[in-house]
Write an enzyme that holds these catalytic residues in place. Structure first.
Site, PDB file in Angstrom:
ATOM      1  N   SER A   1       0.652  -1.053   0.192  1.00  0.00           N
ATOM      2  CA  SER A   1      -0.070   0.001  -0.061  1.00  0.00           C
ATOM      3  C   SER A   1       0.861   1.220   0.030  1.00  0.00           C
ATOM      4  O   SER A   1       1.912   1.426   0.718  1.00  0.00           O
ATOM      5  CB  SER A   1      -0.959   0.319   1.164  1.00  0.00           C
ATOM      6  OG  SER A   1      -1.575   1.233   1.525  1.00  0.00           O
TER       7      SER A   1
ATOM      8  N   ALA B   1       6.647  11.218   4.540  1.00  0.00           N
ATOM      9  CA  ALA B   1       5.505  11.686   5.550  1.00  0.00           C
ATOM     10  C   ALA B   1       4.436  12.203   4.526  1.00  0.00           C
ATOM     11  O   ALA B   1       4.134  13.442   4.238  1.00  0.00           O
ATOM     12  CB  ALA B   1       5.893  12.834   6.393  1.00  0.00           C
TER      13      ALA B   1
ATOM     14  N   CYS C   1      -1.891   4.498  11.967  1.00  0.00           N
ATOM     15  CA  CYS C   1      -2.145   5.807  11.993  1.00  0.00           C
ATOM     16  C   CYS C   1      -2.737   6.463  13.582  1.00  0.00           C
ATOM     17  O   CYS C   1      -3.526   5.667  13.888  1.00  0.00           O
ATOM     18  CB  CYS C   1      -2.877   6.370  10.873  1.00  0.00           C
ATOM     19  SG  CYS C   1      -4.436   5.398  10.609  1.00  0.00           S
TER      20      CYS C   1
ATOM     21  N   ASN D   1       4.374  -2.200   9.076  1.00  0.00           N
ATOM     22  CA  ASN D   1       4.362  -1.050   8.486  1.00  0.00           C
ATOM     23  C   ASN D   1       5.566  -0.192   8.737  1.00  0.00           C
ATOM     24  O   ASN D   1       6.635  -0.948   9.133  1.00  0.00           O
ATOM     25  CB  ASN D   1       3.252  -0.179   9.103  1.00  0.00           C
ATOM     26  CG  ASN D   1       2.483   0.912   8.213  1.00  0.00           C
ATOM     27  OD1 ASN D   1       2.986   1.799   7.590  1.00  0.00           O
ATOM     28  ND2 ASN D   1       1.193   0.752   8.409  1.00  0.00           N
TER      29      ASN D   1
ATOM     30  N   GLY E   1       8.595  -5.312   4.186  1.00  0.00           N
ATOM     31  CA  GLY E   1       9.740  -4.473   4.753  1.00  0.00           C
ATOM     32  C   GLY E   1      11.019  -4.793   4.052  1.00  0.00           C
ATOM     33  O   GLY E   1      11.667  -5.843   4.163  1.00  0.00           O
TER      34      GLY E   1
HETATM   35  C1  LIG Z   1       5.448   6.562  -0.029  1.00  0.00           C
HETATM   36  C2  LIG Z   1       4.975   5.539   0.900  1.00  0.00           C
HETATM   37  C3  LIG Z   1       3.298   5.652   1.230  1.00  0.00           C
HETATM   38  C4  LIG Z   1       2.795   4.608   1.956  1.00  0.00           C
HETATM   39  N1  LIG Z   1       1.408   4.550   2.089  1.00  0.00           N
HETATM   40  C5  LIG Z   1       0.730   3.507   2.971  1.00  0.00           C
HETATM   41  C6  LIG Z   1      -0.601   3.497   3.324  1.00  0.00           C
HETATM   42  O1  LIG Z   1      -1.324   4.331   2.662  1.00  0.00           O
HETATM   43  N2  LIG Z   1      -1.132   2.572   4.026  1.00  0.00           N
HETATM   44  C7  LIG Z   1      -0.362   1.782   4.496  1.00  0.00           C
HETATM   45  O2  LIG Z   1      -0.736   0.671   5.225  1.00  0.00           O
HETATM   46  N3  LIG Z   1       1.116   1.695   4.295  1.00  0.00           N
HETATM   47  C8  LIG Z   1       1.751   2.631   3.768  1.00  0.00           C
HETATM   48  N4  LIG Z   1       2.883   2.689   3.500  1.00  0.00           N
HETATM   49  C9  LIG Z   1       3.836   1.790   4.032  1.00  0.00           C
HETATM   50  C10 LIG Z   1       4.119   0.493   3.245  1.00  0.00           C
HETATM   51  O3  LIG Z   1       3.003  -0.328   2.563  1.00  0.00           O
HETATM   52  C11 LIG Z   1       5.053  -0.500   3.900  1.00  0.00           C
HETATM   53  O4  LIG Z   1       4.476  -1.315   4.765  1.00  0.00           O
HETATM   54  C12 LIG Z   1       6.498   0.083   4.150  1.00  0.00           C
HETATM   55  O5  LIG Z   1       7.079   0.929   3.008  1.00  0.00           O
HETATM   56  C13 LIG Z   1       7.462  -1.226   4.347  1.00  0.00           C
HETATM   57  O6  LIG Z   1       7.643  -1.719   3.278  1.00  0.00           O
HETATM   58  P1  LIG Z   1       8.799  -1.481   2.095  1.00  0.00           P
HETATM   59  O7  LIG Z   1      10.341  -1.404   3.086  1.00  0.00           O
HETATM   60  O8  LIG Z   1       8.925  -2.619   1.090  1.00  0.00           O
HETATM   61  O9  LIG Z   1       8.503  -0.268   1.478  1.00  0.00           O
HETATM   62  C14 LIG Z   1       3.608   3.260   2.570  1.00  0.00           C
HETATM   63  C15 LIG Z   1       4.868   3.444   2.464  1.00  0.00           C
HETATM   64  C16 LIG Z   1       5.676   4.616   1.473  1.00  0.00           C
HETATM   65  C17 LIG Z   1       6.931   4.290   1.389  1.00  0.00           C
END
Ligand SMILES: Cc1cc2nc3c(=O)[nH]c(=O)nc-3n(C[C@H](O)[C@H](O)[C@H](O)COP(=O)(O)O)c2cc1C
Length: 304
Positions: free
Chosen positions: A24, A73, A133, A195, A246
């Site tokens: 997401s 953010a 959140c 997350n 992650g």
């Molecule tokens: C730009 C951005 C926006 C994100 N928006 C959401 C969101 O709307 N809802 C959510 O559950 N997680 C959100 N996440 C968290 C990611 O889904 C994920 O849990 C987190 O980035 C860790 O995974 P990664 O290391 O592969 O990025 C966001 C992450 C990023 C980087």
């Protein structure tokens, strides 16, 4: 190529065609990647977090690179659940994309309204509750940091939808296994872990925080060992499947998560660096399994 390899995995009652999903917030609503490949090939896509009303999110700068990942953010900017159901979902449904609707709210009532709204639509395979959140019901803490609060959200949504419910774990929770167990007892079908974790970057020339919001969520490679440890901890604690997330960027990363006990994984930040990352991870996983004469399910929880 995934011929001759069975990559299907079962997340509770939901069978995914393979264990590679997108995370997401890192893959828009799925359609943005159309020019690169057919996203219907993936195990699924998790939508950008949906709220009842559209949101603009935080002011810039909202993203900043760090040595081993990224801080964001964004502030949960999104088109809102109505626009998603009207404009995006019909196209995804027609293309045969497995859609996981990620939703967030600051009150239990609003979570319930979102679950009810999404439940009315054809073409949603599961709901992912982003309980990470800050919430007003509990005075600014995250629902996901408190087992009882997380269970309350889960149970309330469970009562209004027949769709599989995935609850997304916050690494900020002191007792993440307790939170996971409470969500399982409240009716969650799977746990998504993890997350982002809050971080800070400072500009030494201006002395300012690099993000307008000051702190942001850390994602990417820096998160991987932490996420793997949490997936492993949760997999030993709960009966329901875990979706690992992650720092997953490659097939090898995905294999590590499956071995640690995940049933599927989500690719997040890696999509920004390489729009083909999820597809490459999928093809690489098929090769990995084919070379070993295995199916994807055979890897789950086999860490020695
Ligand atoms: C730009 C951005 C926006 C994100 N928006 C959401 C969101 O709307 N809802 C959510 O559950 N997680 C959100 N996440 C968290 C990611 O889904 C994920 O849990 C987190 O980035 C860790 O995974 P990664 O290391 O592969 O990025 C966001 C992450 C990023 C980087």
């Amino acid at each position: 190529m995934s011929a001759n390899v069975d990559l299907r995995v079962d997340v509770g009652s939901l069978t995914l065609k393979n264990p590679i999903l997108t995370a997401s917030g890192t893959f828009g609503y799925g359609l943005e990647y159309d020019d690169f490949y057919d996203v219907a090939e993936l195990g699924g896509i998790c939508t950008k977090g949906l709220s009842l009303e559209p949101r603009h999110g935080n002011p810039p700068d909202r993203i900043c690179e760090t040595a081993a990942g990224m801080l964001n953010a964004i502030g949960l900017a999104n088109v809102g659940v109505e626009a998603f159901c009207r404009d995006k979902l019909p196209i995804l449904r027609q293309r045969g994309v497995t859609v996981v609707a990620n939703v967030f709210a600051t009150t239990v009532d609003d979570f319930v309204k979102l679950a009810q709204r999404v439940d009315q639509e054809e073409g949603v395979a599961a709901i992912e509750l982003n309980v990470s959140c800050p919430n007003v019901d509990k005075g600014g803490l995250e629902f996901g940091c408190d087992a009882q609060a997380a269970a309350r959200v889960t149970a309330a949504c469970r009562a209004v939808t027949r769709l599989p419910l995935w609850v997304k774990m916050s690494p900020e929770a002191g007792d993440i296994r307790g939170v996971g167990l409470a969500c399982q007892e409240a009716g969650a079908d799977a746990l998504t872990a993890i997350n982002t974790i809050r971080g800070l970057a400072v500009d030494p020339r201006t002395w300012r925080a690099r993000l307008a919001n000051r702190t942001g969520g850390l994602s990417g490679p820096a998160l991987k060992p932490l996420a793997l440890r949490i997936v492993w901890d949760l997999a030993r604690t709960v009966r329901i499947p875990i979706i690992g997330i992650g720092g997953v960027a490659t097939a090898e990363d995905a294999v590590e998560f499956l071995l640690a006990g995940a049933t599927a994984v989500q690719v997040g930040t890696a999509n920004f660096a390489d729009p083909m990352a999820s597809k490459r991870a999928l093809d690489g996983l098929a090769d990995y399994c084919r070379e070993r004469g295995m199916n994807a399910r055979d890897l789950i929880g086999k860490m020695r």
